[in-house]
Design a protein around this motif. Structure first.
Motif, mmCIF file in Angstrom:
data_model
loop_
_atom_site.group_PDB
_atom_site.id
_atom_site.type_symbol
_atom_site.label_atom_id
_atom_site.label_comp_id
_atom_site.label_asym_id
_atom_site.label_seq_id
_atom_site.Cartn_x
_atom_site.Cartn_y
_atom_site.Cartn_z
ATOM 1 N N ILE A 252 41.041 30.588 40.357
ATOM 2 C CA ILE A 252 40.745 31.051 39.003
ATOM 3 C C ILE A 252 42.038 31.623 38.444
ATOM 4 O O ILE A 252 42.392 32.775 38.691
ATOM 5 N N ASP A 253 42.781 30.763 37.736
ATOM 6 C CA ASP A 253 44.144 31.157 37.329
ATOM 7 C C ASP A 253 44.508 30.724 35.912
ATOM 8 O O ASP A 253 45.674 30.803 35.518
ATOM 9 N N GLY A 254 43.534 30.262 35.150
ATOM 10 C CA GLY A 254 43.812 29.840 33.786
ATOM 11 C C GLY A 254 44.484 28.491 33.660
ATOM 12 O O GLY A 254 44.864 28.078 32.565
ATOM 13 N N GLY A 255 44.627 27.803 34.781
ATOM 14 C CA GLY A 255 45.277 26.491 34.772
ATOM 15 C C GLY A 255 46.752 26.567 35.084
ATOM 16 O O GLY A 255 47.611 26.354 34.218
ATOM 17 N N LEU A 256 47.071 26.891 36.326
ATOM 18 C CA LEU A 256 48.463 26.952 36.776
ATOM 19 C C LEU A 256 48.668 26.097 38.019
ATOM 20 O O LEU A 256 49.592 25.296 38.091
ATOM 21 N N VAL A 257 47.780 26.277 38.996
ATOM 22 C CA VAL A 257 47.780 25.462 40.214
ATOM 23 C C VAL A 257 46.507 24.632 40.194
ATOM 24 O O VAL A 257 45.426 25.152 39.936
#
Length: 259
Positions: A252-257
């Motif tokens: 859950i990272d906002g779309g980074l990995v």
């Protein structure tokens, strides 16, 4: 997703993500056991929990000590009258080039990030089984547990280990009705990331804030993460809607990995 009347213990709950989780689970109806090293910050979070109408208790413990983690679980059950959710949130960062890692660096991060989670899993599972009930164990991993980052090598290794412990424990305790999952945050605007940015600046020669800005710039949703973003997902893992989920470490990272 009500957990009304349940008891949740959160390690590292005196600040940052841990505080956010404690407050969210309290708003979901849980009574909260706050475990940390800083007594003043614990007291402050406890007051915030009580302000939303839930019970709170505090217990000072070093999660690298197996005995102290077990004692924290005993305290939570005794003071709050039950035990249902264990959030192994406490963790530390370590920033240095692989070539400069020392035995002391490895020992320090492993004792908190790996052993702290292991002791939390053990203590919670033992208590759930003693009470002859189902339970939820939720561990703090990281995007660095899915992708090894430069200058965060041993931190990444410790979070890969959390994923392994989560999967193994899920398989071992499924027959007892205990689920074990993890959450993998990204770039969260907390004191930990302030320290990561400062150390990276020391190593790379970049200005303070530049490394943080670079990481945030790679987030698809266009902003840094907040503790509340993480807490919302932990709320799902703590509640009944995730009852059929175990052994999983979602990002859950906002779309980074992306995995």
């Amino acid at each position: 997703m009500s957990i009304n009347g349940q008891v949740a213990l959160i390690t590292g709950a005196g600040q940052g993500i841990g505080r956010g989780i404690a407050l969210r689970l309290a708003k979901d109806g849980a009574d909260i056991a706050i475990v940390d090293l800083d007594e003043d910050s614990m007291a402050s979070v406890a007051d915030e929990v009580r302000a939303v109408g839930r019970k709170a208790t505090v217990f000072r413990a070093d999660v690298s000590s197996r005995d102290e983690v077990y004692a924290a679980v005993e305290h939570a059950e005794k003071e709050l009258g039950g035990f249902h959710v264990m959030v192994n949130n406490a963790g530390i960062a370590s920033i240095q080039p692989i070539a400069e890692v020392t035995p002391a660096d490895i020992e320090k991060i492993n004792k908190v990030n790996i052993e702290g989670v292991l002791w939390g899993i053990q203590a919670a599972a033992a208590k759930f089984k003693a009470r002859k009930q189902k339970g939820k164990i939720i561990n703090a991993a990281s995007i660095a547990g899915h992708d090894g980052f430069a200058l965060l090598g041993i931190y990444s290794a410790s979070k890969f280990a959390v994923r392994a412990l989560t999967q193994a424990a899920a398989k071992e305790f499924a027959g007892d009705g205990i689920t074990v999952n993890a959450y993998c945050p990204g770039v969260v605007g907390t004191d930990m990331w302030v320290e990561i940015d400062r150390r990276m600046a020391d190593i790379t020669g970049a200005e303070i804030g530049e490394n943080y800005k670079k990481f945030v710039g790679g987030i698809a949703l266009g902003r840094a993460q907040t503790p509340e973003d993480v807490a919302s997902f932990v709320s799902y893992l703590a509640g009944p809607d995730s009852d059929y989920m175990t052994g999983q470490p979602p990002i859950i990272d906002g779309g980074l990995v992306y995995r």
